[in-house]
Design a protein around this motif. Structure first.
Motif, PDB file in Angstrom:
ATOM      1  N   LEU A  40       0.848  -1.197   0.000  1.00  0.00           N
ATOM      2  CA  LEU A  40       0.000   0.000   0.000  1.00  0.00           C
ATOM      3  C   LEU A  40       0.883   1.246   0.000  1.00  0.00           C
ATOM      4  O   LEU A  40       0.970   1.934  -0.987  1.00  0.00           O
ATOM      5  CB  LEU A  40      -0.964   0.000   1.181  1.00  0.00           C
ATOM      6  N   ARG A  41       1.533   1.544   1.108  1.00  0.00           N
ATOM      7  CA  ARG A  41       2.592   2.560   1.197  1.00  0.00           C
ATOM      8  C   ARG A  41       3.470   2.125   2.356  1.00  0.00           C
ATOM      9  O   ARG A  41       3.009   1.444   3.264  1.00  0.00           O
ATOM     10  CB  ARG A  41       2.028   3.960   1.524  1.00  0.00           C
ATOM     11  N   PHE A  48      -1.136   0.833  11.926  1.00  0.00           N
ATOM     12  CA  PHE A  48      -2.335   0.388  12.629  1.00  0.00           C
ATOM     13  C   PHE A  48      -2.096  -0.854  13.483  1.00  0.00           C
ATOM     14  O   PHE A  48      -3.041  -1.453  13.968  1.00  0.00           O
ATOM     15  CB  PHE A  48      -3.471   0.150  11.628  1.00  0.00           C
ATOM     16  N   GLU A  77       3.307   8.196   8.811  1.00  0.00           N
ATOM     17  CA  GLU A  77       1.972   7.666   8.510  1.00  0.00           C
ATOM     18  C   GLU A  77       1.056   7.796   9.723  1.00  0.00           C
ATOM     19  O   GLU A  77      -0.137   8.027   9.586  1.00  0.00           O
ATOM     20  CB  GLU A  77       2.062   6.190   8.084  1.00  0.00           C
ATOM     21  N   GLY A  83       4.675  15.393   7.158  1.00  0.00           N
ATOM     22  CA  GLY A  83       5.294  15.008   5.891  1.00  0.00           C
ATOM     23  C   GLY A  83       5.128  13.536   5.577  1.00  0.00           C
ATOM     24  O   GLY A  83       4.404  12.805   6.256  1.00  0.00           O
ATOM     25  N   ALA A  84       5.819  13.112   4.519  1.00  0.00           N
ATOM     26  CA  ALA A  84       5.741  11.727   4.069  1.00  0.00           C
ATOM     27  C   ALA A  84       7.031  11.383   3.336  1.00  0.00           C
ATOM     28  O   ALA A  84       7.752  12.269   2.866  1.00  0.00           O
ATOM     29  CB  ALA A  84       4.547  11.534   3.131  1.00  0.00           C
ATOM     30  N   VAL A  86       8.435   9.468   0.086  1.00  0.00           N
ATOM     31  CA  VAL A  86       7.985   8.939  -1.201  1.00  0.00           C
ATOM     32  C   VAL A  86       9.169   8.353  -1.960  1.00  0.00           C
ATOM     33  O   VAL A  86      10.317   8.427  -1.515  1.00  0.00           O
ATOM     34  CB  VAL A  86       7.266  10.035  -2.029  1.00  0.00           C
ATOM     35  N   ARG A  87       8.863   7.784  -3.101  1.00  0.00           N
ATOM     36  CA  ARG A  87       9.846   7.101  -3.950  1.00  0.00           C
ATOM     37  C   ARG A  87      11.074   7.977  -4.183  1.00  0.00           C
ATOM     38  O   ARG A  87      10.931   9.171  -4.493  1.00  0.00           O
ATOM     39  CB  ARG A  87       9.162   6.793  -5.287  1.00  0.00           C
ATOM     40  N   ARG A  89      13.948   9.922  -5.868  1.00  0.00           N
ATOM     41  CA  ARG A  89      13.890  10.626  -7.148  1.00  0.00           C
ATOM     42  C   ARG A  89      14.538   9.799  -8.264  1.00  0.00           C
ATOM     43  O   ARG A  89      14.117   9.804  -9.407  1.00  0.00           O
ATOM     44  CB  ARG A  89      14.581  11.981  -7.022  1.00  0.00           C
ATOM     45  N   LEU A  91      14.502   6.691  -8.574  1.00  0.00           N
ATOM     46  CA  LEU A  91      13.741   5.449  -8.736  1.00  0.00           C
ATOM     47  C   LEU A  91      14.566   4.221  -8.360  1.00  0.00           C
ATOM     48  O   LEU A  91      14.158   3.092  -8.606  1.00  0.00           O
ATOM     49  CB  LEU A  91      13.205   5.284 -10.166  1.00  0.00           C
ATOM     50  N   PHE A 131       8.965  14.531   1.738  1.00  0.00           N
ATOM     51  CA  PHE A 131       8.110  15.554   1.126  1.00  0.00           C
ATOM     52  C   PHE A 131       7.219  16.200   2.178  1.00  0.00           C
ATOM     53  O   PHE A 131       6.661  15.517   3.041  1.00  0.00           O
ATOM     54  CB  PHE A 131       7.214  14.937   0.032  1.00  0.00           C
TER      55      PHE A 131
ATOM     56  N   LEU B   7       6.608  15.259  -6.392  1.00  0.00           N
ATOM     57  CA  LEU B   7       7.387  14.782  -7.532  1.00  0.00           C
ATOM     58  C   LEU B   7       6.988  13.341  -7.859  1.00  0.00           C
ATOM     59  O   LEU B   7       6.851  12.522  -6.958  1.00  0.00           O
ATOM     60  CB  LEU B   7       8.875  14.840  -7.171  1.00  0.00           C
ATOM     61  N   PRO B   9       8.599  10.717 -10.042  1.00  0.00           N
ATOM     62  CA  PRO B   9       9.682  10.304 -10.940  1.00  0.00           C
ATOM     63  C   PRO B   9       9.277   9.142 -11.839  1.00  0.00           C
ATOM     64  O   PRO B   9       9.732   9.034 -12.982  1.00  0.00           O
ATOM     65  CB  PRO B   9      10.815   9.894  -9.996  1.00  0.00           C
ATOM     66  N   LYS B  33      -2.658   4.880  -8.139  1.00  0.00           N
ATOM     67  CA  LYS B  33      -3.084   3.503  -7.882  1.00  0.00           C
ATOM     68  C   LYS B  33      -4.572   3.390  -8.137  1.00  0.00           C
ATOM     69  O   LYS B  33      -5.317   4.343  -7.948  1.00  0.00           O
ATOM     70  CB  LYS B  33      -2.833   3.135  -6.415  1.00  0.00           C
ATOM     71  N   MET B  35      -7.665   0.756  -7.098  1.00  0.00           N
ATOM     72  CA  MET B  35      -8.023  -0.396  -6.267  1.00  0.00           C
ATOM     73  C   MET B  35      -9.480  -0.743  -6.498  1.00  0.00           C
ATOM     74  O   MET B  35     -10.311   0.149  -6.635  1.00  0.00           O
ATOM     75  CB  MET B  35      -7.856  -0.058  -4.774  1.00  0.00           C
ATOM     76  N   LEU B  58      -6.176   3.892   2.941  1.00  0.00           N
ATOM     77  CA  LEU B  58      -5.911   3.610   1.528  1.00  0.00           C
ATOM     78  C   LEU B  58      -5.135   4.720   0.840  1.00  0.00           C
ATOM     79  O   LEU B  58      -4.427   4.471  -0.129  1.00  0.00           O
ATOM     80  CB  LEU B  58      -7.233   3.333   0.790  1.00  0.00           C
ATOM     81  N   ASN B  60      -2.766   8.511   1.569  1.00  0.00           N
ATOM     82  CA  ASN B  60      -2.118   9.389   2.542  1.00  0.00           C
ATOM     83  C   ASN B  60      -2.384  10.827   2.101  1.00  0.00           C
ATOM     84  O   ASN B  60      -1.818  11.280   1.107  1.00  0.00           O
ATOM     85  CB  ASN B  60      -0.613   9.106   2.592  1.00  0.00           C
ATOM     86  N   VAL B  62      -1.385  13.534   2.876  1.00  0.00           N
ATOM     87  CA  VAL B  62      -0.230  14.434   2.766  1.00  0.00           C
ATOM     88  C   VAL B  62       0.289  14.471   1.321  1.00  0.00           C
ATOM     89  O   VAL B  62       0.735  15.502   0.835  1.00  0.00           O
ATOM     90  CB  VAL B  62       0.902  13.982   3.720  1.00  0.00           C
ATOM     91  N   ILE B  63       0.216  13.336   0.650  1.00  0.00           N
ATOM     92  CA  ILE B  63       0.829  13.250  -0.681  1.00  0.00           C
ATOM     93  C   ILE B  63      -0.138  12.825  -1.785  1.00  0.00           C
ATOM     94  O   ILE B  63       0.211  12.894  -2.960  1.00  0.00           O
ATOM     95  CB  ILE B  63       2.015  12.239  -0.673  1.00  0.00           C
TER      96      ILE B  63
END
Lengths: 227, 109
Positions: A40-41, A48, A77, A83-84, A86-87, A89, A91, A131, B7, B9, B33, B35, B58, B60, B62-63
């Motif tokens: 999911l992320r 949880f 989370e 913030g968060a 993410v992937r 830059r 990749l 981010f 961003l 990428p 995504k 679902m 499911l 976030n 924030v992003i």
């Protein structure tokens, strides 16, 4: 856990994620890893886990909480940090040794390393690009919540030193109350010279000092590690 | 979908590949995504509870932005074994009353 137990005066125990209390511990460490396969992320499902209720309530009460790598992602989370992640830059999954510069003087996590100290720490992540929106970023800077930035070996904050594309080279931040700290590098994997760097131990020693000074008497610390 | 300020990428890499394959008109690619969620029943608060989980688990906020859409069962891959095998033992009524969740930028749910 070995990193913490290797430091005199500290002892750590694993806590199963289905447990619900962390009362007997002085501090909480959420280590790295890939909880729930990063499905999911990163951190979205781990956030949880039953134990997280205790992490969140203890954090709100002021207990020191450290999250490294996946632990940082879980803290974001869970809303304990803004913030968060993410992937990257590029990749690419990045596995490397980086230099970070300590940006503040007054955090309980960096008492042992004054502002400007350079720490050599390993990173190993695919989603470590920090981010935040511009308003939150402004607040982070204004409140001195950015604890560490990626720097080159001379301590300059330059794009070439940024391993993942994090905004303003941010490697680690704390909450407004300064008792919750998350960072993508692994201080736990750099706490012994035999591992190539012992700089990470400074973070754990700082936490120990911070806990000791908030008490009238110094007693052995118990640092909890949530697996 | 990732918010516009985040961003992407992956989207940029795909955009570059599309240009490389002879479509210089491609200006932007964003990757999110999709679902599909198969649920039982049609309770009044079902959609509201799904929105709650879209927000808390499911996506976030924030992003990402999300959009929740109700789909007919025949449009769902749950009902189309060619593209996706339906879970064994799933009651037909559950499939007929499927609710799909689609994340999409800028539409808000």
């Amino acid at each position: 856990m070995a990193a913490i137990n290797g430091i005199g005066g500290l002892s750590a125990e694993y806590v199963w994620h289905k447990q619900t209390s962390l009362h007997s511990f002085d501090a909480i460490v959420l280590p790295g890893g890939f909880a729930y396969g990063d499905y999911l992320r990163c951190g979205a499902i781990a956030r949880f886990s039953p134990i997280m209720k205790a992490v969140i309530s203890d954090a709100r009460e002021g207990k020191l909480v450290l999250g490294t790598c996946n632990g940082f992602q879980v803290l974001c989370e869970a809303g304990l940090l803004p913030g968060a992640l993410v992937r990257n830059r590029s990749l690419r999954f990045v596995c490397d040794m980086v230099t970070t510069r300590v940006e503040v003087d007054d955090s309980p996590f960096t008492r042992d390393c004054p502002k400007g100290t350079l720490l050599r720490l390993p990173i190993a992540h695919g989603e470590g690009c920090f981010f935040v929106d511009t308003k939150t970023l402004r607040n982070l800077n204004a409140n001195q919540q950015v604890i560490m930035r990626y720097a080159d070996r001379r301590g300059r904050i330059v794009p070439e030193a940024n391993p993942n594309g994090s905004i303003e080279n941010i490697a680690g931040i704390c909450n407004r109350e300064r008792n919750v700290f998350g960072l993508m590098p692994h201080p736990d994997r750099a706490s012994d010279p035999r591992l190539g760097s012992a700089d990470g131990a400074k973070i754990f020693r700082s936490m120990m000092q911070a806990i000791s000074t908030t008490r009238a008497t110094v007693v052995p610390e118990h640092v909890k590690q949530v697996a | 979908m990732p918010k516009a300020a985040v961003l992407d990428p992956q989207g940029n890499a795909v955009r570059d590949a599309m240009r490389h394959l002879g479509m210089p008109e491609v200006r932007r690619v964003r990757i999110g995504k999709y679902m599909e969620i198969d649920v039982d029943g049609k309770n009044g608060d079902l959609e509201a509870r799904l929105h709650g989980l879209c927000h808390d688990l499911l996506s976030n906020p924030v992003i990402e932005d999300y959009e929740l859409q109700r789909l007919e069962a025949e449009d769902s891959t749950f009902a189309n074994p060619r593209s996706h095998s339906a879970p064994a033992g799933q009651p037909a009524t559950a499939r007929q009353r499927g609710v799909g969740s689609r994340k999409q930028k800028g539409r808000g749910a």
